[in-house]
Scaffold this motif. Structure first.
Motif, PDB file in Angstrom:
ATOM      1  N   ALA A  58      -2.028 -14.506 -10.234  1.00  0.00           N
ATOM      2  CA  ALA A  58      -1.543 -14.099  -8.917  1.00  0.00           C
ATOM      3  C   ALA A  58      -2.068 -15.016  -7.816  1.00  0.00           C
ATOM      4  CB  ALA A  58      -1.955 -12.656  -8.630  1.00  0.00           C
ATOM      5  N   LEU A  59      -3.305 -15.476  -7.945  1.00  0.00           N
ATOM      6  CA  LEU A  59      -3.856 -16.411  -6.961  1.00  0.00           C
ATOM      7  C   LEU A  59      -3.090 -17.736  -6.986  1.00  0.00           C
ATOM      8  CD1 LEU A  59      -7.652 -15.727  -7.546  1.00  0.00           C
ATOM      9  CD2 LEU A  59      -6.351 -15.147  -5.489  1.00  0.00           C
ATOM     10  N   LEU A  60      -2.696 -18.176  -8.170  1.00  0.00           N
ATOM     11  CA  LEU A  60      -1.893 -19.396  -8.287  1.00  0.00           C
ATOM     12  C   LEU A  60      -0.518 -19.189  -7.646  1.00  0.00           C
ATOM     13  CD1 LEU A  60      -2.799 -20.429 -11.954  1.00  0.00           C
ATOM     14  CD2 LEU A  60      -3.641 -21.451  -9.831  1.00  0.00           C
ATOM     15  N   PHE A  61       0.029 -17.999  -7.812  1.00  0.00           N
ATOM     16  CA  PHE A  61       1.289 -17.649  -7.148  1.00  0.00           C
ATOM     17  C   PHE A  61       1.141 -17.762  -5.632  1.00  0.00           C
ATOM     18  CE2 PHE A  61       3.216 -14.012  -4.871  1.00  0.00           C
ATOM     19  CZ  PHE A  61       4.571 -14.307  -4.985  1.00  0.00           C
ATOM     20  N   LEU A  62       0.039 -17.258  -5.101  1.00  0.00           N
ATOM     21  CA  LEU A  62      -0.156 -17.253  -3.657  1.00  0.00           C
ATOM     22  C   LEU A  62      -0.304 -18.666  -3.088  1.00  0.00           C
ATOM     23  CD1 LEU A  62      -2.542 -14.194  -3.142  1.00  0.00           C
ATOM     24  CD2 LEU A  62      -0.129 -14.359  -2.545  1.00  0.00           C
ATOM     25  N   VAL A  63      -1.080 -19.518  -3.764  1.00  0.00           N
ATOM     26  CA  VAL A  63      -1.294 -20.867  -3.218  1.00  0.00           C
ATOM     27  C   VAL A  63      -0.055 -21.748  -3.384  1.00  0.00           C
ATOM     28  CG1 VAL A  63      -3.785 -20.795  -3.603  1.00  0.00           C
ATOM     29  CG2 VAL A  63      -2.308 -21.779  -5.364  1.00  0.00           C
ATOM     30  N   SER A  64       0.936 -21.293  -4.117  1.00  0.00           N
ATOM     31  CA  SER A  64       2.156 -22.075  -4.344  1.00  0.00           C
ATOM     32  C   SER A  64       3.243 -21.796  -3.311  1.00  0.00           C
ATOM     33  CB  SER A  64       2.703 -21.787  -5.753  1.00  0.00           C
ATOM     34  OG  SER A  64       1.749 -22.077  -6.740  1.00  0.00           O
ATOM     35  N   GLY A  65       2.909 -21.066  -2.276  1.00  0.00           N
ATOM     36  CA  GLY A  65       3.894 -20.720  -1.256  1.00  0.00           C
ATOM     37  C   GLY A  65       4.000 -21.768  -0.162  1.00  0.00           C
ATOM     38  N   PRO A  66       4.878 -21.528   0.807  1.00  0.00           N
ATOM     39  CA  PRO A  66       5.088 -22.477   1.900  1.00  0.00           C
ATOM     40  C   PRO A  66       3.900 -22.536   2.859  1.00  0.00           C
ATOM     41  CG  PRO A  66       6.347 -20.483   2.280  1.00  0.00           C
ATOM     42  CD  PRO A  66       5.784 -20.375   0.898  1.00  0.00           C
ATOM     43  N   ILE A  67       3.828 -23.591   3.648  1.00  0.00           N
ATOM     44  CA  ILE A  67       2.772 -23.754   4.640  1.00  0.00           C
ATOM     45  C   ILE A  67       2.895 -22.657   5.699  1.00  0.00           C
ATOM     46  CG2 ILE A  67       1.873 -25.302   6.438  1.00  0.00           C
ATOM     47  CD1 ILE A  67       2.894 -27.634   4.755  1.00  0.00           C
ATOM     48  N   ASN A  68       1.742 -22.181   6.180  1.00  0.00           N
ATOM     49  CA  ASN A  68       1.660 -21.158   7.241  1.00  0.00           C
ATOM     50  C   ASN A  68       2.140 -19.775   6.811  1.00  0.00           C
ATOM     51  OD1 ASN A  68       0.633 -23.033   9.089  1.00  0.00           O
ATOM     52  ND2 ASN A  68       2.703 -23.710   9.656  1.00  0.00           N
ATOM     53  N   GLU A  69       2.315 -19.565   5.527  1.00  0.00           N
ATOM     54  CA  GLU A  69       2.690 -18.238   5.022  1.00  0.00           C
ATOM     55  C   GLU A  69       1.493 -17.291   5.115  1.00  0.00           C
ATOM     56  OE1 GLU A  69       4.865 -17.119   0.946  1.00  0.00           O
ATOM     57  OE2 GLU A  69       2.761 -17.655   0.673  1.00  0.00           O
ATOM     58  N   ARG A  70       1.727 -16.071   5.551  1.00  0.00           N
ATOM     59  CA  ARG A  70       0.704 -15.026   5.480  1.00  0.00           C
ATOM     60  C   ARG A  70       0.702 -14.438   4.077  1.00  0.00           C
ATOM     61  NH1 ARG A  70      -2.388 -16.171   9.853  1.00  0.00           N
ATOM     62  NH2 ARG A  70      -1.651 -15.239  11.809  1.00  0.00           N
ATOM     63  N   LYS A  71      -0.465 -13.967   3.623  1.00  0.00           N
ATOM     64  CA  LYS A  71      -0.578 -13.455   2.262  1.00  0.00           C
ATOM     65  C   LYS A  71      -1.361 -12.132   2.282  1.00  0.00           C
ATOM     66  CE  LYS A  71      -1.122 -18.302   0.841  1.00  0.00           C
ATOM     67  NZ  LYS A  71       0.157 -18.673   1.339  1.00  0.00           N
ATOM     68  N   ILE A  72      -0.822 -11.143   1.563  1.00  0.00           N
ATOM     69  CA  ILE A  72      -1.466  -9.834   1.469  1.00  0.00           C
ATOM     70  C   ILE A  72      -1.653  -9.482   0.000  1.00  0.00           C
ATOM     71  CG2 ILE A  72      -1.228  -7.352   1.926  1.00  0.00           C
ATOM     72  CD1 ILE A  72       0.524  -8.048   4.328  1.00  0.00           C
ATOM     73  N   ILE A  73      -2.828  -8.979  -0.341  1.00  0.00           N
ATOM     74  CA  ILE A  73      -3.099  -8.465  -1.689  1.00  0.00           C
ATOM     75  C   ILE A  73      -3.429  -6.986  -1.549  1.00  0.00           C
ATOM     76  CG2 ILE A  73      -4.594  -8.603  -3.713  1.00  0.00           C
ATOM     77  CD1 ILE A  73      -5.198 -11.540  -2.781  1.00  0.00           C
ATOM     78  N   VAL A  74      -2.685  -6.145  -2.250  1.00  0.00           N
ATOM     79  CA  VAL A  74      -2.936  -4.703  -2.255  1.00  0.00           C
ATOM     80  C   VAL A  74      -3.457  -4.343  -3.636  1.00  0.00           C
ATOM     81  CG1 VAL A  74      -1.962  -2.419  -1.846  1.00  0.00           C
ATOM     82  CG2 VAL A  74      -1.021  -4.395  -0.641  1.00  0.00           C
ATOM     83  N   THR A  75      -4.628  -3.735  -3.703  1.00  0.00           N
ATOM     84  CA  THR A  75      -5.269  -3.486  -4.987  1.00  0.00           C
ATOM     85  C   THR A  75      -6.035  -2.172  -4.938  1.00  0.00           C
ATOM     86  OG1 THR A  75      -6.744  -4.473  -6.658  1.00  0.00           O
ATOM     87  CG2 THR A  75      -7.372  -4.755  -4.359  1.00  0.00           C
ATOM     88  N   ARG A  76      -6.748  -1.851  -5.986  1.00  0.00           N
ATOM     89  CA  ARG A  76      -7.623  -0.683  -6.007  1.00  0.00           C
ATOM     90  C   ARG A  76      -8.849  -0.979  -5.157  1.00  0.00           C
ATOM     91  NH1 ARG A  76      -9.260   0.359 -11.883  1.00  0.00           N
ATOM     92  NH2 ARG A  76     -10.480   1.984 -10.886  1.00  0.00           N
ATOM     93  N   ALA A  77      -9.393   0.026  -4.508  1.00  0.00           N
ATOM     94  CA  ALA A  77     -10.511  -0.170  -3.587  1.00  0.00           C
ATOM     95  C   ALA A  77     -11.694  -0.925  -4.205  1.00  0.00           C
ATOM     96  CB  ALA A  77     -10.973   1.185  -3.036  1.00  0.00           C
ATOM     97  N   PRO A  78     -12.154  -0.562  -5.403  1.00  0.00           N
ATOM     98  CA  PRO A  78     -13.336  -1.236  -5.938  1.00  0.00           C
ATOM     99  C   PRO A  78     -13.119  -2.696  -6.344  1.00  0.00           C
ATOM    100  CG  PRO A  78     -13.011   0.911  -6.957  1.00  0.00           C
ATOM    101  CD  PRO A  78     -11.756   0.575  -6.241  1.00  0.00           C
ATOM    102  N   THR A  79     -11.870  -3.150  -6.448  1.00  0.00           N
ATOM    103  CA  THR A  79     -11.644  -4.509  -6.924  1.00  0.00           C
ATOM    104  C   THR A  79     -11.387  -5.500  -5.790  1.00  0.00           C
ATOM    105  OG1 THR A  79      -9.283  -4.034  -7.249  1.00  0.00           O
ATOM    106  CG2 THR A  79     -10.739  -3.735  -9.134  1.00  0.00           C
ATOM    107  N   LYS A  80     -11.488  -5.052  -4.535  1.00  0.00           N
ATOM    108  CA  LYS A  80     -11.236  -5.958  -3.412  1.00  0.00           C
ATOM    109  C   LYS A  80     -12.218  -7.127  -3.423  1.00  0.00           C
ATOM    110  CE  LYS A  80     -11.566  -2.641  -0.427  1.00  0.00           C
ATOM    111  NZ  LYS A  80     -11.589  -1.839   0.820  1.00  0.00           N
ATOM    112  N   ARG A  81     -13.484  -6.830  -3.641  1.00  0.00           N
ATOM    113  CA  ARG A  81     -14.487  -7.909  -3.650  1.00  0.00           C
ATOM    114  C   ARG A  81     -14.327  -8.817  -4.856  1.00  0.00           C
ATOM    115  NH1 ARG A  81     -14.943  -4.298   0.493  1.00  0.00           N
ATOM    116  NH2 ARG A  81     -16.278  -5.194   2.083  1.00  0.00           N
ATOM    117  N   GLN A  82     -13.847  -8.254  -5.951  1.00  0.00           N
ATOM    118  CA  GLN A  82     -13.605  -9.081  -7.127  1.00  0.00           C
ATOM    119  C   GLN A  82     -12.505 -10.099  -6.834  1.00  0.00           C
ATOM    120  OE1 GLN A  82     -15.509  -8.974  -9.797  1.00  0.00           O
ATOM    121  NE2 GLN A  82     -14.413 -10.664 -10.777  1.00  0.00           N
TER     122      GLN A  82
END
Length: 494
Positions: A58-82
């Motif tokens: 998923a991180l590779l998916f995010l960095v493969s987007g267009p310049i100046n794109e905003r990115k949001i990750i929605v996950t379980r609370a305990p895994t945010k820091r992970q």
């Protein structure tokens, strides 16, 4: 987006750590990265087995987007820091973690945010303001958390007309954000946790509007018909081949069997639970006062029990997710009282799955413990074993065929770490194992981690069975129990 391979795009390569590009990715991760890259804005799912590396993909998916794109990750609370740690480990993405139900303005300089499903509705307006007119990519981790179809409700406007409006809940917030996004990715090991109707909301988040309404979906694919006592009966299935063909085009699937071919025998993960991620324990004030009167050893033991109790909610939820994905799970804790409480909670969580749960500690006879381990070892399907490290961390054979190990309470001597890990990666192992060490921030647990596990993350991706004996050499600390207790209590009360 131009067809091709993302690792051939210099702009994207600059955002990924060189060693990740140089042979680190599994074949299925490379395949999925190229597949996602070429799908562009079509919306996609990764339906991968637990522990297969969905976060990195998923991180590779995010960095493969267009310049100046905003990115949001929605996950379980305990895994945010992970997510935050892995983003730093594998890419140049800097994740801002959003906490609490009181939303604040997000800095314009932030590129990527990560927040939990639980607070999504509270932050929706702030997120929309932060995105502004820019393009938006969203990764929905554990997308089955957004399976609810109850997004809108009827209301009567000022003219007396009946209309439908968005509800103020997680499902509505997810749907509204999804409609604003240009790229969308869903991650889960269990897209259908109960019945086929679970799919509609997830698919609508990934491809808004393309799957029709929930009414359309259940009539087309769930053989919907009037229920015996009113309403709709949507337990059936219909047009299965058509549905499978459509899903195959938007979902990249990795089974447990495929995953196990490419992963090392043993991987480690440190999971830090912030105060907001922890279960609020019952008051320990009385116990602490009594323990302090009995001496340092008793005080230390009580601090350990407090730390363990803070993690039970997260551990039981994680065990349930793994069991529902068909995995075998072992949970090790340090104290009998915590072992019994954890086993009771886990049995409640996994009851619907029918998975067996065994538990034992040093208070049980050796014969009983050996029998329970054998029953667990002989089980090939999803199952759970809960025990204390002292009772099962040494000279026990039968736990090696485990998919996930969770240390609910950290071993606090280097030797205990080495011995306990040896139960799971040994001769006869037939499954790659993921070993999670859970740390409750703000408790004595955190100071145990500081002392013993400081360098563990650095070797997480490189250690295998042949190097397991070197784990103790990478850990700070000493085998002198009195010295360890004194050091930890001094750190905790500084």
């Amino acid at each position: 987006m131009e067809q091709g391979f993302p690792w051939e795009d210099p702009r994207i390569c600059k955002r990924v750590k060189p060693w990740v590009l140089e042979g680190f990715l599994t074949p299925y991760q490379r395949e999925a990265w190229a597949w996602l890259y070429n799908r562009g804005e079509n919306g996609s799912n990764l339906w991968w087995a637990c522990g297969s590396g969905k976060t990195l993909a998923a991180l590779l998916f995010l960095v493969s987007g267009p310049i100046n794109e905003r990115k949001i990750i929605v996950t379980r609370a305990p895994t945010k820091r992970q997510w935050q740690r892995e983003a730093t480990q594998y890419t140049n993405l800097k994740l801002a973690v959003l906490d609490g139900k009181t939303a604040t303005a997000i800095s314009p300089g932030v590129e990527t945010v990560v927040l939990s499903w639980e607070i999504l509705a509270d932050w929706r307006v702030a997120l929309m303001s932060w995105v502004g007119s820019r393009k938006l990519a969203i990764v929905w981790d554990e997308i089955h958390k957004g399976k609810s179809w109850k997004r809108k409700e009827k209301f009567v406007d000022k003219a007396g007309k009946v209309r439908h409006g968005w509800m103020d809940n997680r499902a509505a917030a997810a749907a509204r954000l999804a409609r604003r996004a240009t790229r969308r990715l869903g991650l889960t090991a269990t897209p259908i946790r109960d019945r086929r109707t679970d799919l509609w909301a997830q698919l609508d988040i990934i491809q808004p509007g393309l799957w029709g309404s929930s009414w359309d979906f259940v009539h087309k694919y769930c053989d919907a018909r009037p229920g015996e006592y009113g309403g709709l009966d949507t337990k059936g299935v219909s047009n299965t081949l058509q549905l499978k063909n459509k899903l195959a085009k938007i979902a990249h699937t990795v089974s447990y069997g495929e995953m196990s071919k490419h992963l090392p025998p043993k991987r480690r993960q440190l999971v830090y639970l912030t105060a907001s991620d922890q279960t609020r324990p019952a008051s320990f004030k009385k116990e602490m006062k009594a323990a302090a009167a009995r001496g340092k050893q008793a005080l230390f033991e009580t601090h350990l029990l407090l730390a363990a109790s803070c993690k039970r909610g997260w551990i039981s939820e994680t065990v349930r997710d793994a069991v529902e994905a068909g995995q075998k799970v072992t949970v090790f804790t340090g104290r009998r009282q915590d072992c019994e409480a954890l086993a009771k909670l886990i049995r409640t969580k996994v009851k619907a799955s029918g998975a067996p749960v065994w538990s034992a500690h040093g208070g049980d006879s050796l014969k009983t413990r050996e029998l329970l381990v054998k029953e667990y070892a002989d089980t090939e399907t999803a199952a759970v074993f809960v025990g204390t490290t002292d009772a099962f961390g040494e000279a026990i054979d039968g736990l090696q065929n485990t998919d996930l190990v969770i240390f609910a309470l950290l071993p606090w001597t280097p030797g205990a770490v080495t011995q306990a890990e040896g139960r799971f990666s040994r001769h006869g192992s037939s499954r790659p194992v993921l070993i999670m060490y859970t740390v409750a921030e703000g408790t004595v647990d955190e100071h145990v981690a500081d002392m013993l596990l400081e360098k563990l993350e650095a070797v997480e991706t490189t250690l295998d069975d042949s190097e397991a004996g070197g784990v103790a050499k990478t850990l700070a600390g000493t085998e002198d129990e009195e010295e360890i207790i004194n050091s930890i209590l001094e750190m905790f009360h500084e």
